[in-house]
Write a protein that holds these residues in place. Structure first.
Motif, PDB file in Angstrom:
ATOM      1  N   GLU A 153       9.441  11.732  -5.722  1.00 39.43           N
ATOM      2  CA  GLU A 153      10.122  11.036  -4.630  1.00 39.43           C
ATOM      3  C   GLU A 153       9.134  10.250  -3.778  1.00 39.43           C
ATOM      4  OE1 GLU A 153      13.409   9.882  -2.256  1.00 39.43           O
ATOM      5  OE2 GLU A 153      13.241  10.734  -4.262  1.00 39.43           O
ATOM      6  N   LEU A 154       7.969  10.834  -3.519  1.00 39.40           N
ATOM      7  CA  LEU A 154       6.956  10.122  -2.737  1.00 39.40           C
ATOM      8  C   LEU A 154       6.529   8.834  -3.437  1.00 39.40           C
ATOM      9  CD1 LEU A 154       4.755  13.147  -1.629  1.00 39.40           C
ATOM     10  CD2 LEU A 154       6.062  11.660  -0.109  1.00 39.40           C
ATOM     11  N   LEU A 155       6.327   8.904  -4.754  1.00 39.38           N
ATOM     12  CA  LEU A 155       5.910   7.714  -5.499  1.00 39.38           C
ATOM     13  C   LEU A 155       7.021   6.674  -5.535  1.00 39.38           C
ATOM     14  CD1 LEU A 155       3.996   9.491  -8.407  1.00 39.38           C
ATOM     15  CD2 LEU A 155       2.992   8.009  -6.662  1.00 39.38           C
ATOM     16  N   ARG A 156       8.265   7.117  -5.698  1.00 39.37           N
ATOM     17  CA  ARG A 156       9.385   6.162  -5.685  1.00 39.37           C
ATOM     18  C   ARG A 156       9.457   5.431  -4.351  1.00 39.37           C
ATOM     19  NH1 ARG A 156      12.424  10.684  -8.229  1.00 39.37           N
ATOM     20  NH2 ARG A 156      12.658  10.198 -10.454  1.00 39.37           N
ATOM     21  N   ARG A 157       9.323   6.187  -3.269  1.00 42.01           N
ATOM     22  CA  ARG A 157       9.444   5.566  -1.951  1.00 42.01           C
ATOM     23  C   ARG A 157       8.272   4.637  -1.670  1.00 42.01           C
ATOM     24  NH1 ARG A 157      12.751   9.330   2.213  1.00 42.01           N
ATOM     25  NH2 ARG A 157      14.210  10.208   0.706  1.00 42.01           N
ATOM     26  N   LYS A 158       7.098   4.996  -2.160  1.00 45.35           N
ATOM     27  CA  LYS A 158       5.950   4.101  -1.997  1.00 45.35           C
ATOM     28  C   LYS A 158       6.187   2.803  -2.770  1.00 45.35           C
ATOM     29  CE  LYS A 158       0.923   3.866  -2.561  1.00 45.35           C
ATOM     30  NZ  LYS A 158       0.694   3.427  -1.168  1.00 45.35           N
ATOM     31  N   ALA A 197       7.679  -2.933  -2.895  1.00 50.09           N
ATOM     32  CA  ALA A 197       8.576  -3.939  -3.467  1.00 50.09           C
ATOM     33  C   ALA A 197       9.356  -4.666  -2.375  1.00 50.09           C
ATOM     34  CB  ALA A 197       9.533  -3.274  -4.449  1.00 50.09           C
ATOM     35  N   ASN A 198       9.832  -3.933  -1.377  1.00 49.55           N
ATOM     36  CA  ASN A 198      10.588  -4.568  -0.286  1.00 49.55           C
ATOM     37  C   ASN A 198       9.707  -5.507   0.520  1.00 49.55           C
ATOM     38  OD1 ASN A 198      12.954  -3.232  -0.972  1.00 49.55           O
ATOM     39  ND2 ASN A 198      12.548  -1.500   0.375  1.00 49.55           N
ATOM     40  N   ALA A 199       8.463  -5.109   0.748  1.00 50.09           N
ATOM     41  CA  ALA A 199       7.539  -5.995   1.465  1.00 50.09           C
ATOM     42  C   ALA A 199       7.271  -7.262   0.659  1.00 50.09           C
ATOM     43  CB  ALA A 199       6.239  -5.248   1.764  1.00 50.09           C
ATOM     44  N   TYR A 200       7.140  -7.104  -0.668  1.00 57.67           N
ATOM     45  CA  TYR A 200       6.899  -8.271  -1.520  1.00 57.67           C
ATOM     46  C   TYR A 200       8.108  -9.206  -1.516  1.00 57.67           C
ATOM     47  CZ  TYR A 200       5.493 -11.083  -5.535  1.00 57.67           C
ATOM     48  OH  TYR A 200       5.162 -12.127  -6.354  1.00 57.67           O
ATOM     49  N   ASN A 241      -0.052  -0.242  -6.183  1.00 53.44           N
ATOM     50  CA  ASN A 241      -0.885  -1.101  -5.338  1.00 53.44           C
ATOM     51  C   ASN A 241      -1.167  -2.452  -5.988  1.00 53.44           C
ATOM     52  OD1 ASN A 241      -1.010   0.837  -3.329  1.00 53.44           O
ATOM     53  ND2 ASN A 241      -2.946   1.693  -4.036  1.00 53.44           N
ATOM     54  N   GLU A 242      -1.084  -2.512  -7.320  1.00 54.35           N
ATOM     55  CA  GLU A 242      -1.304  -3.785  -8.024  1.00 54.35           C
ATOM     56  C   GLU A 242       0.020  -4.495  -8.304  1.00 54.35           C
ATOM     57  OE1 GLU A 242      -3.476  -2.541 -11.467  1.00 54.35           O
ATOM     58  OE2 GLU A 242      -5.391  -2.415 -10.384  1.00 54.35           O
ATOM     59  N   PHE A 243       0.996  -4.251  -7.455  1.00 50.94           N
ATOM     60  CA  PHE A 243       2.341  -4.811  -7.633  1.00 50.94           C
ATOM     61  C   PHE A 243       2.298  -6.334  -7.755  1.00 50.94           C
ATOM     62  CE2 PHE A 243       6.405  -6.433  -6.237  1.00 50.94           C
ATOM     63  CZ  PHE A 243       7.322  -5.576  -6.817  1.00 50.94           C
TER      64      PHE A 243
END
Length: 541
Positions: A146-151, A156-159, A201-203
């Protein structure tokens, strides 16, 4: 409509209009107004389960009071987790993690009767992540997922806010790969979490890689199944460019022909920059001066690779005539001869065309496309087709049927850049009748697909569905000779085995037969007798 409760000893809360009822035949209605000011709910006698949606209907619920079979009133403090009521006990605080046992509100005559689950919550950046699971390890795993999904979602939302025009399907591709990886993960240790955090982080870079893939293959349209249903590792192998600083030597071709190459080894070949094993037919190069044939070969590879990229598309999108005519002209300019290109067939994994210099032998040009996802390709073993083509080219399978020798190929980490060329013979497809071999598992290879469309004039042109028995392939040749003698030859030939091979060699060959002999075979007793005879005479335990 209210359902009657046939078993009055186990009644549950169910919804009824805006409130809830206990259906024990008396139509007793309970709603949030039954809570007192301190959040205490008094549960009537005979109630054995409280539905979990009560937590949403009664957000102020703090305590349940219930009478047991002895007439004693029990006070059960309630903890609400994700709008669901639990009884919480055995509470531990481990750093930032809150760990406890929680039980659903199910009762027997004496009290709570359900085995406890584990509740894990972590406070991080003022956001609380909560998981309820059947054990601590599972709860920890779910919480880390869940932590990784939310991160990922936050990044993604910021991008998307900064790049409102980015296609949603690009983000979906990255998200789906993360989900497949998280679902497959049985634990997320420090190394595993670091890998996913690095991926998140490399999104920005990964989105650009995906965009480049869609730009490279313009004919895929809205469909790109190769990037679906795969994990993070497979996705990055496909979308990221491969460095070519250290080319592999010519021995790579001999390596591909000598033994089965694993998927990781094939990827290493690609990483090293060795793209084009094999040589074009002499008839294609005969008009080119000998000193210029190396450069011409490289040009032919470049043209065919670029054409494979341009024509990379779903099966239904057959390359149009202008594309083929344009490809033919480019090839003619290099070899100085007229060449004809015609569409032959398409399947779920590839399309095939024929190429022919008039009056010369006809060849198949096989390219790959994205009708199926990467996982389907692996499960059908079509990711091994090119290596299998080198490995078994010219080998006899059964009767007169032979695998087609590969003439030339292009290797890439992306199927849209992979192609093969091999001889083709005109004529109707012949269906190969594959005998049910008694000990097929002992063979070096097994052909799994005998579709008549994959066989032309006793030549097998589809090398995808071949199962390579690596242990058998790597075994010394004497293993094959001894096994075939035992399985198919007469008793007299066992003397040849005893006279020409030592006990260790005979023992290794017989070990390959262990557990692979069918009791239903008509020759079972004869073959077992041969094995026992060899063991006894060669003194094999």
């Amino acid at each position: 409509m209210i359902k009657s409760c046939k078993n009055l000893t186990k009644c549950i809360f169910v919804r009824y209009n805006s409130g809830m009822i206990i259906d024990d035949g008396s139509l007793l209605s309970i709603s949030a107004s039954d809570l007192d000011a301190d959040g205490v709910l008094r549960v009537p006698d005979g109630v054995y389960e409280i539905a979990q949606y009560v937590g949403a209907d009664m957000p102020n619920l703090r305590v349940v009071i219930r009478q047991n079979s002895r007439g004693e009133w029990q006070k059960i403090p309630i903890t609400t987790i994700k709008n669901r009521p639990y009884f919480e006990s055995k509470i531990h605080q481990i750093g930032a993690a809150h760990v406890s046992s929680v039980q659903k509100l199910r009762f027997d005559k004496d009290g709570l009767n359900e085995q406890p689950d584990v509740h894990l919550s972590i406070n991080r950046d003022d956001n609380k992540y909560q998981i309820v699971g059947s054990g601590l390890a599972y709860a920890v795993l779910q919480c880390r997922r869940e932590l990784l999904r939310r991160k990922f979602n936050a990044v993604a939302n910021a991008y998307k806010a900064a790049h409102p025009n980015v296609p949603e399907k690009y983000i979906d591709i990255l998200h789906n790969a993360l989900e497949w990886s998280l679902c497959d993960a049985t634990k997320l240790n420090v190394a595993g979490r670091k890998k996913f955090i690095k991926y998140i982080n490399e999104f920005d870079a990964n989105i650009n890689y995906v965009n480049n893939i869609f730009a490279k293959y313009p004919n895929v349209g809205k469909k790109f199944n190769e990037l679906k249903n795969i994990n993070v590792d497979d996705l990055l192998k496909i979308i990221r460019p491969i460095p070519t600083d250290n080319p592999v030597s010519k021995s790579c071709t001999r390596w591909l022909k000598s033994r089965p190459v694993s998927a990781s080894e094939m990827h290493a070949i690609v990483n090293a920059g060795y793209k084009n094993p094999g040589a074009f037919p002499y008839s294609w190069l005969k008009r080119i001066p000998a000193a210029d044939r190396g450069a011409a070969t490289q040009k032919l590879h470049d043209v065919l690779r670029n054409a494979a990229i341009e024509m990379y598309s779903p099966e239904s999108d057959i390359a149009k005539r202008p594309l083929l005519d344009n490809l033919a002209k480019k090839l003619e300019n290099i070899i100085g001869q007229t060449i004809q290109i015609k569409y032959l067939a398409a399947g779920a994994f590839s399309k095939t065309y024929t190429m022919q210099i008039p009056g010369d032998k006809k060849y198949v040009w096989k390219i790959y496309h994205c009708d199926v996802n990467n996982g389907m390709m692996h499960s059908n073993m079509h990711d091994t087709e090119l290596q299998n083509s080198f490995l078994l080219g010219g080998a006899r399978y059964t009767g007169k049927a032979k695998f087609r020798n590969i003439s030339v190929a292009g290797i890439s980490n992306q199927r849209g850049e992979t192609y093969m060329i091999y001889p083709y013979t005109d004529g109707a497809s012949n269906k190969i009748s594959v005998p049910q071999k008694r000990f097929q598992e002992t063979d070096a290879y097994v052909l799994g697909d005998t579709n008549p469309e994959n066989v032309v004039n006793n030549t097998i042109i589809d090398m995808g569905s071949i199962d390579i028995n690596r242990a058998r392939w790597d075994a010394p040749k004497y293993v094959s000779k001894i096994m075939r003698t035992v399985l198919y030859n007469s008793w007299n030939d066992l003397g040849y085995v005893l006279n020409n091979y030592n006990s260790a060699q005979i023992g290794m060959a017989l070990s390959f037969l262990g557990g692979k002999i069918s009791h239903w075979d008509i020759d079972y007793n004869k073959i077992m007798a041969k094995i026992e005879f060899l063991k006894r005479r060669a003194r094999i335990r």
